[in-house]
Design a protein around this motif. Structure first.
Motif, PDB file in Angstrom:
ATOM      1  N   ILE A  56       0.817  -1.211   0.000  1.00 32.86           N
ATOM      2  CA  ILE A  56       0.000   0.000   0.000  1.00 32.86           C
ATOM      3  C   ILE A  56       0.855   1.267   0.000  1.00 32.86           C
ATOM      4  CG2 ILE A  56      -0.289   0.045   2.513  1.00 32.86           C
ATOM      5  CD1 ILE A  56      -3.220   1.026   1.927  1.00 32.86           C
ATOM      6  N   TYR A  57       2.062   1.194   0.540  1.00 32.46           N
ATOM      7  CA  TYR A  57       2.938   2.362   0.566  1.00 32.46           C
ATOM      8  C   TYR A  57       3.428   2.721  -0.831  1.00 32.46           C
ATOM      9  CZ  TYR A  57       2.826   1.538   5.553  1.00 32.46           C
ATOM     10  OH  TYR A  57       2.400   1.349   6.833  1.00 32.46           O
ATOM     11  N   GLU A  58       3.596   1.710  -1.664  1.00 31.72           N
ATOM     12  CA  GLU A  58       4.067   1.926  -3.026  1.00 31.72           C
ATOM     13  C   GLU A  58       2.914   2.233  -3.979  1.00 31.72           C
ATOM     14  OE1 GLU A  58       6.765  -0.492  -6.329  1.00 31.72           O
ATOM     15  OE2 GLU A  58       6.299  -1.423  -4.408  1.00 31.72           O
ATOM     16  N   ALA A  59       1.866   1.433  -3.906  1.00 35.34           N
ATOM     17  CA  ALA A  59       0.750   1.557  -4.847  1.00 35.34           C
ATOM     18  C   ALA A  59      -0.270   2.609  -4.433  1.00 35.34           C
ATOM     19  CB  ALA A  59       0.050   0.209  -4.993  1.00 35.34           C
ATOM     20  N   LYS A  60      -0.285   2.982  -3.147  1.00 35.54           N
ATOM     21  CA  LYS A  60      -1.261   3.926  -2.587  1.00 35.54           C
ATOM     22  C   LYS A  60      -2.674   3.361  -2.593  1.00 35.54           C
ATOM     23  CE  LYS A  60       1.925   7.004  -1.990  1.00 35.54           C
ATOM     24  NZ  LYS A  60       2.821   6.650  -0.940  1.00 35.54           N
ATOM     25  N   GLN A  61      -2.782   2.055  -2.774  1.00 29.96           N
ATOM     26  CA  GLN A  61      -4.076   1.384  -2.706  1.00 29.96           C
ATOM     27  C   GLN A  61      -3.874  -0.058  -2.273  1.00 29.96           C
ATOM     28  OE1 GLN A  61      -5.871   1.466  -6.606  1.00 29.96           O
ATOM     29  NE2 GLN A  61      -4.909  -0.437  -7.207  1.00 29.96           N
ATOM     30  N   LEU A  62      -4.940  -0.636  -1.773  1.00 31.41           N
ATOM     31  CA  LEU A  62      -4.935  -2.037  -1.368  1.00 31.41           C
ATOM     32  C   LEU A  62      -6.297  -2.603  -1.708  1.00 31.41           C
ATOM     33  CD1 LEU A  62      -3.697  -4.474   0.178  1.00 31.41           C
ATOM     34  CD2 LEU A  62      -4.715  -3.496   2.253  1.00 31.41           C
ATOM     35  N   ARG A  63      -6.314  -3.622  -2.541  1.00 32.90           N
ATOM     36  CA  ARG A  63      -7.566  -4.291  -2.906  1.00 32.90           C
ATOM     37  C   ARG A  63      -7.511  -5.694  -2.321  1.00 32.90           C
ATOM     38  NH1 ARG A  63     -10.327  -4.137  -8.767  1.00 32.90           N
ATOM     39  NH2 ARG A  63     -11.260  -2.328  -7.792  1.00 32.90           N
ATOM     40  N   LEU A  64      -8.549  -6.036  -1.557  1.00 31.15           N
ATOM     41  CA  LEU A  64      -8.648  -7.352  -0.947  1.00 31.15           C
ATOM     42  C   LEU A  64      -9.915  -8.049  -1.423  1.00 31.15           C
ATOM     43  CD1 LEU A  64      -7.620  -6.438   2.705  1.00 31.15           C
ATOM     44  CD2 LEU A  64      -6.193  -7.473   0.929  1.00 31.15           C
ATOM     45  N   VAL A  65      -9.848  -9.354  -1.518  1.00 32.74           N
ATOM     46  CA  VAL A  65     -10.973 -10.179  -1.937  1.00 32.74           C
ATOM     47  C   VAL A  65     -11.713 -10.639  -0.687  1.00 32.74           C
ATOM     48  CG1 VAL A  65     -11.639 -12.260  -3.200  1.00 32.74           C
ATOM     49  CG2 VAL A  65      -9.651 -10.936  -3.951  1.00 32.74           C
ATOM     50  N   ILE A  66     -13.028 -10.504  -0.709  1.00 31.88           N
ATOM     51  CA  ILE A  66     -13.883 -10.966   0.387  1.00 31.88           C
ATOM     52  C   ILE A  66     -14.305 -12.400   0.060  1.00 31.88           C
ATOM     53  CG2 ILE A  66     -15.998 -10.563   1.697  1.00 31.88           C
ATOM     54  CD1 ILE A  66     -15.922  -7.651   0.527  1.00 31.88           C
ATOM     55  N   CYS A  67     -14.009 -13.326   0.972  1.00 34.32           N
ATOM     56  CA  CYS A  67     -14.307 -14.750   0.738  1.00 34.32           C
ATOM     57  C   CYS A  67     -15.105 -15.332   1.893  1.00 34.32           C
ATOM     58  CB  CYS A  67     -13.013 -15.554   0.602  1.00 34.32           C
ATOM     59  SG  CYS A  67     -11.983 -15.053  -0.786  1.00 34.32           S
ATOM     60  N   ASP A  68     -15.950 -16.306   1.582  1.00 33.61           N
ATOM     61  CA  ASP A  68     -16.697 -17.048   2.584  1.00 33.61           C
ATOM     62  C   ASP A  68     -15.745 -17.986   3.329  1.00 33.61           C
ATOM     63  OD1 ASP A  68     -18.240 -19.652   3.378  1.00 33.61           O
ATOM     64  OD2 ASP A  68     -19.798 -18.129   3.134  1.00 33.61           O
ATOM     65  N   SER A  69     -15.769 -17.968   4.651  1.00 31.69           N
ATOM     66  CA  SER A  69     -14.854 -18.769   5.466  1.00 31.69           C
ATOM     67  C   SER A  69     -15.082 -20.271   5.335  1.00 31.69           C
ATOM     68  CB  SER A  69     -14.958 -18.387   6.945  1.00 31.69           C
ATOM     69  OG  SER A  69     -14.456 -17.101   7.150  1.00 31.69           O
ATOM     70  N   VAL A  70     -16.296 -20.689   5.017  1.00 33.09           N
ATOM     71  CA  VAL A  70     -16.601 -22.118   4.945  1.00 33.09           C
ATOM     72  C   VAL A  70     -16.337 -22.663   3.540  1.00 33.09           C
ATOM     73  CG1 VAL A  70     -18.432 -23.848   5.169  1.00 33.09           C
ATOM     74  CG2 VAL A  70     -18.287 -21.958   6.802  1.00 33.09           C
ATOM     75  N   THR A  71     -16.855 -21.960   2.526  1.00 34.07           N
ATOM     76  CA  THR A  71     -16.792 -22.482   1.154  1.00 34.07           C
ATOM     77  C   THR A  71     -15.641 -21.901   0.331  1.00 34.07           C
ATOM     78  OG1 THR A  71     -18.222 -20.733   0.280  1.00 34.07           O
ATOM     79  CG2 THR A  71     -19.304 -22.726   1.150  1.00 34.07           C
ATOM     80  N   ASP A  72     -15.009 -20.842   0.820  1.00 30.87           N
ATOM     81  CA  ASP A  72     -13.968 -20.110   0.078  1.00 30.87           C
ATOM     82  C   ASP A  72     -14.530 -19.392  -1.153  1.00 30.87           C
ATOM     83  OD1 ASP A  72     -11.828 -20.688   1.819  1.00 30.87           O
ATOM     84  OD2 ASP A  72     -11.485 -22.608   0.822  1.00 30.87           O
ATOM     85  N   LYS A  73     -15.855 -19.327  -1.285  1.00 26.81           N
ATOM     86  CA  LYS A  73     -16.468 -18.617  -2.406  1.00 26.81           C
ATOM     87  C   LYS A  73     -16.049 -17.148  -2.365  1.00 26.81           C
ATOM     88  CE  LYS A  73     -20.938 -17.097  -4.239  1.00 26.81           C
ATOM     89  NZ  LYS A  73     -22.384 -17.006  -3.991  1.00 26.81           N
ATOM     90  N   VAL A  74     -15.691 -16.619  -3.517  1.00 26.33           N
ATOM     91  CA  VAL A  74     -15.354 -15.206  -3.644  1.00 26.33           C
ATOM     92  C   VAL A  74     -16.666 -14.423  -3.675  1.00 26.33           C
ATOM     93  CG1 VAL A  74     -14.285 -13.479  -5.118  1.00 26.33           C
ATOM     94  CG2 VAL A  74     -13.187 -15.696  -4.814  1.00 26.33           C
ATOM     95  N   LEU A  75     -16.791 -13.470  -2.747  1.00 23.01           N
ATOM     96  CA  LEU A  75     -18.043 -12.735  -2.569  1.00 23.01           C
ATOM     97  C   LEU A  75     -17.986 -11.306  -3.073  1.00 23.01           C
ATOM     98  CD1 LEU A  75     -18.680 -13.941   1.085  1.00 23.01           C
ATOM     99  CD2 LEU A  75     -19.728 -14.849  -1.005  1.00 23.01           C
ATOM    100  N   GLY A  76     -16.811 -10.702  -3.014  1.00 23.44           N
ATOM    101  CA  GLY A  76     -16.697  -9.307  -3.407  1.00 23.44           C
ATOM    102  C   GLY A  76     -15.293  -8.793  -3.205  1.00 23.44           C
ATOM    103  N   LEU A  77     -15.188  -7.469  -3.210  1.00 26.44           N
ATOM    104  CA  LEU A  77     -13.907  -6.787  -3.053  1.00 26.44           C
ATOM    105  C   LEU A  77     -14.072  -5.639  -2.071  1.00 26.44           C
ATOM    106  CD1 LEU A  77     -12.982  -6.393  -6.831  1.00 26.44           C
ATOM    107  CD2 LEU A  77     -12.042  -8.081  -5.240  1.00 26.44           C
ATOM    108  N   ILE A  78     -13.001  -5.342  -1.367  1.00 25.45           N
ATOM    109  CA  ILE A  78     -12.955  -4.145  -0.544  1.00 25.45           C
ATOM    110  C   ILE A  78     -11.620  -3.475  -0.812  1.00 25.45           C
ATOM    111  CG2 ILE A  78     -12.103  -5.331   1.537  1.00 25.45           C
ATOM    112  CD1 ILE A  78     -14.056  -3.310   3.084  1.00 25.45           C
TER     113      ILE A  78
END
Length: 173
Positions: A56-78
Motif C-alpha cells: 500500500i505504501y508503493e501503490a497507494k491502494q490495497l484491494r482485498l478479496v472478500i471470501c466465505d470462510s466455509v466455502t472459500d467462495k469469492v463474494l466481493g472486493l474491498i
C-alpha cells in the motif's frame, strides 16, 4: 495477506481472480460508483494482477478479496485507495458482487475488518467514502460502521444525461 473474521476472510488478490475482477470491472451497473467509462480487457486485468504484489505504501491502494470462510467462495472486493501516509487517511470502497450474497452482513463484516486493519496496522487517523445520495444500502452500511456524513458534493457524478449528488462520509478514529 489474510484477515480472518467469523464468517468471512479478506485475502490478497491472486492470478486466479482474473475472471472475477473482469466481471466486476466490466459490470456497467458498477461503473457509476467506480467512475469507469470503458471496459477493461483480460490483458489489462492480468497486468494489474501481476502488479498487485505492491504494498500500500508503493501503490497507494490495497484491494482485498472478500471470501466465505466455509466455502472459500469469492463474494466481493474491498479497497483502500488514495492512501495518504502523511495525513494517515485513505478512501474505502466495497462491492458484494452477487445479489444473493447481499443483506447477509458480509459488507458489514468486511468493512469492520478493514477499519480494524486501518487503525491497528496502518495507523490511519481516518477513512472516507464517497456515496451517491440515492445509494441507500451503502449509506446504511457506512453509517452503521460509524461513518458520518460531512458534506454533499452537488451534481458530482454524471449518469446518462443527469447529475447526481454524492455524499462524503468520514470515520475519524
Amino acid at each position: 495477506m489474510f484477515i480472518q473474521g467469523d464468517n468471512i476472510y479478506l485475502r490478497a488478490l491472486e492470478p486466479e481472480d482474473l475472471s472475477f475482477i473482469y466481471e466486476i470491472e466490466n459490470d456497467m451497473k458498477l461503473w457509476e460508483v467506480s467512475n469507469t467509462q470503458t471496459p477493461y480487457s483480460r490483458f489489462l486485468i492480468r497486468q494489474y494482477l501481476e502488479n498487485a504484489h505492491q504494498d500500500i505504501y508503493e501503490a497507494k491502494q490495497l484491494r482485498l478479496v472478500i471470501c466465505d470462510s466455509v466455502t472459500d467462495k469469492v463474494l466481493g472486493l474491498i479497497d483502500l485507495f488514495d492512501y495518504d501516509p502523511k495525513n494517515n487517511r485513505a478512501g474505502v470502497g466495497i462491492v458484494v458482487q452477487y445479489a444473493e450474497d447481499r443483506n447477509k452482513g458480509i459488507g458489514t463484516a468486511a468493512l469492520a475488518m478493514i477499519v480494524d486493519y486501518g487503525v491497528n496496522y496502518l495507523h490511519l487517523n481516518q477513512l472516507y467514502a464517497n456515496v451517491a445520495v440515492d445509494n441507500k444500502a451503502s449509506i446504511a452500511l457506512f453509517e452503521q460502521a460509524g461513518f458520518e456524513l460531512v458534506g454533499i458534493k452537488k451534481a458530482w457524478t454524471r449518469v446518462g444525461n443527469t447529475y447526481k449528488d454524492e455524499g462524503l462520509y468520514q470515520l475519524i478514529y
